[in-house]
Every structure is written in structure tokens, then in C-alpha cells.
Motif scaffolding. Structure first.
Motif, short mmCIF file in Angstrom:
data_model
loop_
_atom_site.label_atom_id
_atom_site.label_comp_id
_atom_site.label_asym_id
_atom_site.label_seq_id
_atom_site.Cartn_x
_atom_site.Cartn_y
_atom_site.Cartn_z
N ASN A 166 -53.30 70.65 -64.73
CA ASN A 166 -54.54 69.92 -64.51
C ASN A 166 -54.34 68.45 -64.85
OD1 ASN A 166 -55.95 72.26 -63.82
ND2 ASN A 166 -56.56 72.66 -65.94
N LEU A 167 -55.10 67.62 -64.18
CA LEU A 167 -55.14 66.19 -64.50
C LEU A 167 -56.43 65.91 -65.25
CD1 LEU A 167 -53.73 63.38 -64.03
CD2 LEU A 167 -55.34 63.09 -62.13
N LEU A 168 -56.32 65.44 -66.47
CA LEU A 168 -57.50 65.08 -67.25
C LEU A 168 -57.67 63.57 -67.25
CD1 LEU A 168 -56.45 67.91 -68.52
CD2 LEU A 168 -58.02 67.35 -70.36
N VAL A 169 -58.90 63.14 -67.04
CA VAL A 169 -59.21 61.72 -67.01
C VAL A 169 -60.25 61.43 -68.10
CG1 VAL A 169 -60.12 59.80 -65.67
CG2 VAL A 169 -58.70 61.54 -64.55
N ALA A 170 -59.87 60.59 -69.05
CA ALA A 170 -60.76 60.24 -70.16
C ALA A 170 -61.11 58.76 -70.10
CB ALA A 170 -60.10 60.56 -71.50
N ILE A 171 -62.38 58.45 -70.34
CA ILE A 171 -62.82 57.07 -70.46
C ILE A 171 -62.96 56.76 -71.94
CG2 ILE A 171 -64.53 55.34 -69.78
CD1 ILE A 171 -63.06 56.70 -67.45
N ILE A 172 -62.32 55.66 -72.37
CA ILE A 172 -62.19 55.35 -73.78
C ILE A 172 -62.90 54.04 -74.13
CG2 ILE A 172 -60.54 54.95 -75.65
CD1 ILE A 172 -60.17 57.69 -74.42
N THR A 173 -63.70 54.07 -75.19
CA THR A 173 -64.22 52.84 -75.79
C THR A 173 -63.24 52.44 -76.89
OG1 THR A 173 -66.54 53.32 -75.33
CG2 THR A 173 -66.08 51.82 -77.15
N PRO A 174 -62.70 51.22 -76.83
CA PRO A 174 -61.64 50.83 -77.78
C PRO A 174 -62.06 50.87 -79.24
CG PRO A 174 -61.68 49.34 -75.91
CD PRO A 174 -62.91 50.19 -75.80
N ASN A 175 -63.28 50.45 -79.55
CA ASN A 175 -63.71 50.46 -80.96
C ASN A 175 -65.23 50.37 -81.04
OD1 ASN A 175 -64.36 47.41 -81.11
ND2 ASN A 175 -62.22 47.43 -80.49
N ALA A 176 -65.75 50.84 -82.16
CA ALA A 176 -67.20 50.79 -82.42
C ALA A 176 -67.42 51.14 -83.88
CB ALA A 176 -67.96 51.75 -81.52
N SER A 177 -68.62 50.84 -84.38
CA SER A 177 -68.97 51.21 -85.75
C SER A 177 -70.44 51.60 -85.80
CB SER A 177 -68.70 50.06 -86.72
OG SER A 177 -69.48 48.93 -86.39
N ASN A 178 -70.77 52.47 -86.75
CA ASN A 178 -72.14 52.95 -86.92
C ASN A 178 -72.48 53.02 -88.40
OD1 ASN A 178 -73.19 53.36 -84.33
ND2 ASN A 178 -72.28 55.40 -84.14
N LYS A 179 -73.71 52.68 -88.73
CA LYS A 179 -74.21 52.89 -90.08
C LYS A 179 -74.85 54.28 -90.13
CE LYS A 179 -77.15 51.02 -93.74
NZ LYS A 179 -78.09 49.95 -94.16
N ILE A 180 -74.37 55.10 -91.05
CA ILE A 180 -74.80 56.49 -91.13
C ILE A 180 -75.99 56.60 -92.08
CG2 ILE A 180 -74.04 58.84 -91.49
CD1 ILE A 180 -72.54 57.21 -89.31
N GLU A 181 -77.09 57.13 -91.59
CA GLU A 181 -78.33 57.16 -92.36
C GLU A 181 -78.62 58.51 -93.02
OE1 GLU A 181 -81.32 55.91 -89.63
OE2 GLU A 181 -80.51 53.88 -89.40
N ARG A 182 -77.94 59.56 -92.56
CA ARG A 182 -78.17 60.89 -93.13
C ARG A 182 -76.86 61.68 -93.15
NH1 ARG A 182 -82.07 59.68 -89.70
NH2 ARG A 182 -81.06 60.82 -87.99
N GLY A 183 -76.90 62.85 -93.74
CA GLY A 183 -75.74 63.72 -93.72
C GLY A 183 -74.72 63.39 -94.80
N GLU A 184 -73.52 63.96 -94.66
CA GLU A 184 -72.49 63.84 -95.69
C GLU A 184 -72.00 62.41 -95.89
OE1 GLU A 184 -69.27 66.53 -95.13
OE2 GLU A 184 -70.49 68.32 -95.38
N ASN A 185 -72.10 61.58 -94.86
CA ASN A 185 -71.63 60.19 -94.96
C ASN A 185 -72.79 59.19 -95.08
OD1 ASN A 185 -68.73 60.56 -94.76
ND2 ASN A 185 -69.10 61.21 -92.64
N LYS A 186 -73.92 59.65 -95.57
CA LYS A 186 -75.10 58.80 -95.70
C LYS A 186 -74.79 57.52 -96.47
CE LYS A 186 -79.83 58.79 -97.54
NZ LYS A 186 -80.87 59.59 -98.23
N GLY A 187 -75.24 56.39 -95.90
CA GLY A 187 -75.06 55.10 -96.55
C GLY A 187 -73.78 54.38 -96.20
N ARG A 188 -72.88 55.05 -95.49
CA ARG A 188 -71.61 54.43 -95.13
C ARG A 188 -71.67 53.84 -93.73
NH1 ARG A 188 -66.70 58.44 -96.59
NH2 ARG A 188 -65.60 56.46 -96.29
N THR A 189 -70.88 52.79 -93.51
CA THR A 189 -70.68 52.26 -92.17
C THR A 189 -69.30 52.69 -91.73
OG1 THR A 189 -72.13 50.35 -92.52
CG2 THR A 189 -70.52 50.19 -90.74
N LEU A 190 -69.24 53.48 -90.68
CA LEU A 190 -67.98 54.06 -90.21
C LEU A 190 -67.47 53.33 -88.97
CD1 LEU A 190 -68.77 57.88 -90.59
CD2 LEU A 190 -67.77 56.31 -92.27
#
Length: 247
Positions: A166-190
Motif C-alpha cells: 500500500n501507498l500511505l500519504v500523510a500530511i504533516i504540520t511541522p510544529n505546533a504548541s498547545n496550553k493544556i487546561e485539563r487532564g494529566e498535563n493540566k497547566g503545561r504548554t506542550l
């Protein structure tokens, strides 16, 4: 110049030429596809994300293809990863079948579709990349991109029989960051790199060249992303070739 000295010089030159020829023939031509399965809802994932970011920066001029899939099964535990997709979770579950694993987990890395380990294991990752790059690459995948009648078309050419691949084709975003407001990583910017935004799987039906059209993820604009194409055995999961280009 004496005959003895001349013979010695000829011998030295012959050895040098043979050594140079040997080095040329043994030049590595392998590649490494690094697939990371991660999630913003997993407290164990940020170290793996950071490791992959370092690897990506260090290997920009080498055939190292990094794809970070954000799985969706952590979304129910307090934080919905904005990059998650059930398709990526399905791909990870398919790897569990190919690699005879009893379960899936994050962070997980799969190399060339044939070896898996915990995604934060730096020594293991570096060793796997070095080993993959040193292998002789026999299969070549060439791709090009065009826009036809408003559709994104990828032309491909492969130098091996493709029945069962099979030929798989993926579209990639080079980089991004998110501020996590809930869950195990709450308060972190990843921060993330090489984020897979869409993934399409095309059966080649034995064709070693042809065209496929794909739909990029919503919000992705040309000039800000990357395409990675993989040639994968549908029975074993082994990836035998990869290619990329700007999108």
C-alpha cells in the motif's frame, strides 16, 4: 627511480584505488521512518515529544522521516487532544497485530514498521535510526505533486513489484504548541513536531507507477505543510521505502 621503488608505489596506488572503490560501493543508502504514537492527555508523552523534536532537528539533511500520530483513546480522560484522530489509533492497533503485541500504549515508537519500543527511550531510538540508515536500501519511491481540476494529485514511481503493498500519504504540520487546561498535563504548554494531520491508504494493485488523489486536513494551507509517502507491506507492516516533499 629504481624498479623496486616503482613497484612499491604501484602497489600503494593499487591499494588506495581498491580502498576507495570499496568505500564507494558500501556507502549506506538506508532510511528510517520514525512513527510516534502520542497524546496531549498522557503525562508520559511530553519526554517522547521532546526527544523526537531533537531527533528531527539533528537529522534534517538525512533520510529520517518522522510522523507523530496523536491517538484519541486518551481524549475521554479530561482533555481532548486537538490533533487526535481515531484513524491514528486504528493504525496503532494494526501495528499491535503486525508486531504480535497484546496491547497498545503511549508513547510508542515504531521504526520502519518492524520494530517498536517506548517512545522516550533515547538510546534505543538513536540506535534504531543508525542501524536503519546503515542498511542497503533496494527500493526507491519517487513522488511528485500537482493540482488538477482542483484536486491534489500525487504521481508515484516505484522500482519493485507492488502487489501486496500500500501507498500511505500523510500530511504533516511541522510544529505546533498547545496550553493544556485539563487532564494529566493540566497547566503545561506542550510543543509538538511532525504532527500527522491526515492519513490516506491506497492499494497499489501491483502498479509500480501511477497517480492518487488525496484530501488534506481542514485548515492546512499549501506552503505550510509537508507530505510523507510510505510504501508498506500490507501483511507484515514492513515499510520498504519513503519519500517526502513540501506541500
Amino acid at each position: 627511480m629504481s624498479r623496486k621503488i616503482a613497484l612499491i608505489l604501484i602497489s600503494i596506488c593499487t591499494i588506495s584505488i581498491a580502498f576507495a572503490t570499496k568505500r564507494k560501493e558500501s556507502a549506506p543508502s538506508g532510511f528510517a521512518v520514525v512513527e510516534l504514537f502520542t497524546s496531549e492527555g498522557c503525562s508520559s508523552c511530553p519526554p517522547a515529544d521532546a526527544l523526537v523534536a531533537r531527533i528531527e532537528k539533528e537529522n534534517q539533511d538525512r533520510p529520517v522521516y518522522i510522523l507523530a500520530y496523536h491517538v484519541d483513546y486518551w481524549d475521554r480522560l479530561g482533555w481532548k487532544d486537538t490533533f487526535s484522530n481515531r484513524i491514528f489509533s486504528q493504525r496503532q492497533n494494526q501495528y499491535a497485530k503486525w508486531l504480535n503485541l497484546s496491547s497498545v500504549y503511549t508513547p510508542q515508537i515504531v521504526i520502519n514498521g518492524s520494530k517498536e519500543f517506548v517512545g522516550s527511550e533515547e538510546k534505543t531510538l538513536r540506535g534504531a535510526i543508525t542501524s536503519s540508515l546503515s542498511e542497503a536500501g533496494k527500493t526507491k519511491l519517487a513522488i511528485s505533486l500537482s493540482l488538477q481540476s482542483g484536486q491534489n494529485i500525487i504521481d508515484y514511481q516505484i522500482n519493485q513489484p507492488t502487489l501486496g503493498y500500500n501507498l500511505l500519504v500523510a500530511i504533516i504540520t511541522p510544529n505546533a504548541s498547545n496550553k493544556i487546561e485539563r487532564g494529566e498535563n493540566k497547566g503545561r504548554t506542550l510543543s509538538h513536531v511532525q504532527i500527522v494531520r491526515s492519513l490516506e491508504n491506497f492499494s497499489l494493485n501491483g502498479k509500480d507507477k501511477g497517480s492518487v488523489n488525496f484530501l488534506p486536513a481542514k485548515g492546512i494551507q499549501q506552503g505550510s505543510a509537508e507530505i510523507i509517502a510510505l510504501l508498506q507491506n500490507e501483511k507484515t507492516g514492513q515499510i520498504t521505502a519513503a519519500a517526502k516533499l513540501k506541500f
